[in-house]
Design a protein around this motif. Structure first.
Motif, PDB file in Angstrom:
ATOM      1  N   ASN A   1     -11.465  -4.349 -33.029  1.00  0.00           N
ATOM      2  CA  ASN A   1     -12.529  -2.924 -33.031  1.00  0.00           C
ATOM      3  C   ASN A   1     -13.192  -2.543 -31.604  1.00  0.00           C
ATOM      4  O   ASN A   1     -14.301  -2.715 -31.492  1.00  0.00           O
ATOM      5  N   PRO A   2     -12.091  -2.231 -30.679  1.00  0.00           N
ATOM      6  CA  PRO A   2     -12.725  -1.824 -29.435  1.00  0.00           C
ATOM      7  C   PRO A   2     -13.480  -0.763 -29.477  1.00  0.00           C
ATOM      8  O   PRO A   2     -13.277   0.204 -30.376  1.00  0.00           O
ATOM      9  N   PHE A   3     -14.469  -0.758 -28.638  1.00  0.00           N
ATOM     10  CA  PHE A   3     -15.180   0.603 -28.508  1.00  0.00           C
ATOM     11  C   PHE A   3     -14.238   1.970 -28.016  1.00  0.00           C
ATOM     12  O   PHE A   3     -13.080   1.662 -27.460  1.00  0.00           O
ATOM     13  N   PRO A   4     -14.463   3.054 -28.555  1.00  0.00           N
ATOM     14  CA  PRO A   4     -13.549   4.189 -28.068  1.00  0.00           C
ATOM     15  C   PRO A   4     -13.915   4.747 -26.455  1.00  0.00           C
ATOM     16  O   PRO A   4     -14.395   5.580 -26.152  1.00  0.00           O
ATOM     17  N   LYS A   5     -13.577   3.459 -25.868  1.00  0.00           N
ATOM     18  CA  LYS A   5     -14.098   3.669 -24.320  1.00  0.00           C
ATOM     19  C   LYS A   5     -13.094   3.047 -23.523  1.00  0.00           C
ATOM     20  O   LYS A   5     -11.970   2.558 -24.032  1.00  0.00           O
ATOM     21  N   SER A   6     -12.955   2.998 -22.077  1.00  0.00           N
ATOM     22  CA  SER A   6     -12.143   2.479 -21.248  1.00  0.00           C
ATOM     23  C   SER A   6     -12.217   1.139 -21.457  1.00  0.00           C
ATOM     24  O   SER A   6     -12.945   0.371 -22.002  1.00  0.00           O
ATOM     25  N   ILE A   7     -10.888   0.406 -21.023  1.00  0.00           N
ATOM     26  CA  ILE A   7     -10.803  -0.970 -21.108  1.00  0.00           C
ATOM     27  C   ILE A   7     -12.139  -1.705 -20.229  1.00  0.00           C
ATOM     28  O   ILE A   7     -12.778  -2.448 -20.846  1.00  0.00           O
ATOM     29  N   TYR A   8     -12.366  -1.020 -19.120  1.00  0.00           N
ATOM     30  CA  TYR A   8     -13.360  -1.532 -18.215  1.00  0.00           C
ATOM     31  C   TYR A   8     -14.651  -1.501 -18.915  1.00  0.00           C
ATOM     32  O   TYR A   8     -15.532  -2.413 -18.928  1.00  0.00           O
ATOM     33  N   ASP A   9     -14.879  -0.437 -19.634  1.00  0.00           N
ATOM     34  CA  ASP A   9     -16.176  -0.215 -20.109  1.00  0.00           C
ATOM     35  C   ASP A   9     -16.439  -1.179 -21.316  1.00  0.00           C
ATOM     36  O   ASP A   9     -17.597  -1.339 -21.705  1.00  0.00           O
TER      37      ASP A   9
ATOM     38  N   GLY B   1      -2.135  -3.993 -30.977  1.00  0.00           N
ATOM     39  CA  GLY B   1      -3.059  -4.724 -32.002  1.00  0.00           C
ATOM     40  C   GLY B   1      -3.640  -5.991 -31.415  1.00  0.00           C
ATOM     41  O   GLY B   1      -4.703  -6.270 -31.244  1.00  0.00           O
ATOM     42  N   GLY B   2      -2.598  -6.673 -30.763  1.00  0.00           N
ATOM     43  CA  GLY B   2      -2.880  -8.066 -30.366  1.00  0.00           C
ATOM     44  C   GLY B   2      -3.525  -7.950 -29.055  1.00  0.00           C
ATOM     45  O   GLY B   2      -4.455  -8.795 -28.843  1.00  0.00           O
ATOM     46  N   GLN B   3      -3.353  -6.892 -27.854  1.00  0.00           N
ATOM     47  CA  GLN B   3      -4.261  -6.672 -26.908  1.00  0.00           C
ATOM     48  C   GLN B   3      -5.436  -6.505 -27.067  1.00  0.00           C
ATOM     49  O   GLN B   3      -6.472  -6.808 -26.670  1.00  0.00           O
ATOM     50  N   GLN B   4      -5.719  -5.458 -28.080  1.00  0.00           N
ATOM     51  CA  GLN B   4      -6.913  -4.974 -28.567  1.00  0.00           C
ATOM     52  C   GLN B   4      -7.962  -6.369 -29.061  1.00  0.00           C
ATOM     53  O   GLN B   4      -9.134  -6.412 -29.025  1.00  0.00           O
ATOM     54  N   GLN B   5      -7.188  -7.170 -29.775  1.00  0.00           N
ATOM     55  CA  GLN B   5      -7.980  -8.276 -30.132  1.00  0.00           C
ATOM     56  C   GLN B   5      -8.455  -9.102 -29.232  1.00  0.00           C
ATOM     57  O   GLN B   5      -9.449  -9.606 -28.934  1.00  0.00           O
ATOM     58  N   ARG B   6      -7.327  -9.496 -28.084  1.00  0.00           N
ATOM     59  CA  ARG B   6      -7.854 -10.034 -26.925  1.00  0.00           C
ATOM     60  C   ARG B   6      -9.013  -9.438 -26.137  1.00  0.00           C
ATOM     61  O   ARG B   6      -9.604  -9.786 -25.717  1.00  0.00           O
ATOM     62  N   LEU B   7      -8.739  -7.914 -26.080  1.00  0.00           N
ATOM     63  CA  LEU B   7     -10.016  -7.219 -25.460  1.00  0.00           C
ATOM     64  C   LEU B   7     -11.320  -7.380 -26.022  1.00  0.00           C
ATOM     65  O   LEU B   7     -12.439  -7.573 -25.451  1.00  0.00           O
ATOM     66  N   CYS B   8     -11.284  -7.671 -27.521  1.00  0.00           N
ATOM     67  CA  CYS B   8     -12.614  -8.059 -28.194  1.00  0.00           C
ATOM     68  C   CYS B   8     -13.065  -9.236 -27.901  1.00  0.00           C
ATOM     69  O   CYS B   8     -14.311  -9.417 -28.002  1.00  0.00           O
TER      70      CYS B   8
ATOM     71  N   ASP C   1      -3.819  -2.766 -13.990  1.00  0.00           N
ATOM     72  CA  ASP C   1      -3.666  -1.641 -13.255  1.00  0.00           C
ATOM     73  C   ASP C   1      -3.913  -0.490 -14.217  1.00  0.00           C
ATOM     74  O   ASP C   1      -3.666   0.726 -13.830  1.00  0.00           O
ATOM     75  N   ARG C   2      -4.543  -0.659 -15.288  1.00  0.00           N
ATOM     76  CA  ARG C   2      -4.880   0.549 -16.186  1.00  0.00           C
ATOM     77  C   ARG C   2      -6.341   0.295 -16.939  1.00  0.00           C
ATOM     78  O   ARG C   2      -6.268   0.556 -17.896  1.00  0.00           O
ATOM     79  N   LEU C   3      -7.115  -0.102 -16.076  1.00  0.00           N
ATOM     80  CA  LEU C   3      -8.467  -0.234 -16.548  1.00  0.00           C
ATOM     81  C   LEU C   3      -9.293   0.882 -17.152  1.00  0.00           C
ATOM     82  O   LEU C   3     -10.168   0.818 -17.850  1.00  0.00           O
ATOM     83  N   ALA C   4      -8.879   2.122 -16.694  1.00  0.00           N
ATOM     84  CA  ALA C   4      -9.487   3.405 -17.086  1.00  0.00           C
ATOM     85  C   ALA C   4      -8.777   3.766 -18.439  1.00  0.00           C
ATOM     86  O   ALA C   4      -9.415   4.696 -18.830  1.00  0.00           O
TER      87      ALA C   4
END
Ligand SMILES: Nc1ncnc2c1ncn2[C@@H]1O[C@H](COP(=O)(O)OP(=O)(O)OP(=O)(O)O)[C@@H](O)[C@H]1O
Length: 262
Positions: A105-113, A161-168, A150-153
């Protein structure tokens, strides 16, 4: 009564639950559970569907507060401090005891934010270079930095899905938690993404107390050092993961791990 394996070595309890019961209205979902969650270990909660694993997990950082009909009895302590005390700052508690959910459940924001948000609101860092450093460290620790540097924005929701979970997980790490609760973190992921999360859990254990609810006994066996088996709202048995799977003391545990129900 929970059967606790007698050969458990003494470890410092990061969290302690004592005589915890949870009700949804009149229905008792958790019945008198007591357990110490050790520091620096991974503890797995296993058991058949509906046995109360998620309910109990959510008591540890007061996530049940968001369910109006839920009521918790008993005591939960974090480093000896009563989590349900009236003066407890719940926002602060949930930073100290972070949570990763079944569905990323990442926020609907940039990876950085996604990462910078928590440290900013908790006042952990103000200057851009400090926040940059936290973003890089958290993403690195979550095994995602190389893939996203290279794509934090870009939007967090555009990741797999797997990347989103690691982001969380990186988002939880960013606020310097002491405990990380994971509620079936791989159930929406394919086997490769699951393997990456399991590797990540292994990397993170030793640094944080981690509690994972899982339907997969193989996963519990792979990632955890302690396992608690739940059945019908009770914690039936608790011990070293290797002992629970090879030498269970209770018939109900034996039946579950040998696939007789579940
Ligand atoms: N928000 C809720 N309102 C009412 N009852 C609930 C709620 N959440 C869970 N329950 C009930 O509490 C019991 C325990 O549910 P819980 O989700 O904690 O079990 P679980 O072991 O995590 O199950 P699963 O493995 O299927 O996710 C179940 O009987 C469930 O129906």
């Amino acid at each position: 009564m929970t059967v606790v394996h007698p050969n458990l070595e003494q470890t410092k309890a990061k969290m302690r639950a004592t005589d915890v019961s949870v009700y949804y209205g009149d229905k008792k979902a958790i019945d008198n559970v007591s357990i110490d969650i050790p520091e620096k270990y991974v503890t797995a909660f296993i058991g058949p569907s509906g046995c109360g694993k998620s309910t109990f997990l959510r008591t540890l950082n007061r996530m049940n507060d968001t369910i109006p009909i839920a009521r918790v009895e008993g005591t939960i302590e974090l480093d000896g401090e009563d989590v349900y005390a009236s003066g407890m700052d719940v926002v602060q508690l949930r930073a100290r005891v972070g949570m990763v959910f079944q569905k990323p459940n990442p926020f609907p924001k940039s990876i950085y934010d996604n990462i910078a948000y928590g440290p900013r609101i908790h006042g952990l860092a103000e200057r851009k270079d400090e926040i940059d450093a936290i973003v890089e460290k958290s993403l690195t620790r979550a095994g995602l930095w190389e893939e996203v540097k290279d794509r934090l924005a870009d939007s967090g929701t555009a990741l797999s899905g797997g990347q989103q979970q690691r982001l969380c997980i990186a988002r939880a790490i960013a606020v310097d938690p002491e405990v990380i609760l994971m509620d079936e973190p791989c159930s929406a992921l394919d086997p490769i993404a699951t393997a990456k999360i399991e590797e990540l859990i292994a990397d993170l254990s030793g640094r944080y107390a981690i509690v994972i609810v899982t339907h997969s006994m193989q996963q519990a066996a792979r990632v955890s050092q302690r396992t608690a088996f739940f059945h019908l709202g009770k914690m039936v048995e608790y011990g070293r993961t290797s002992d629970i799977f090879t030498n269970p003391l209770e018939q109900r545990t034996q039946d579950y791990i040998t696939g007789r129900y579940g």
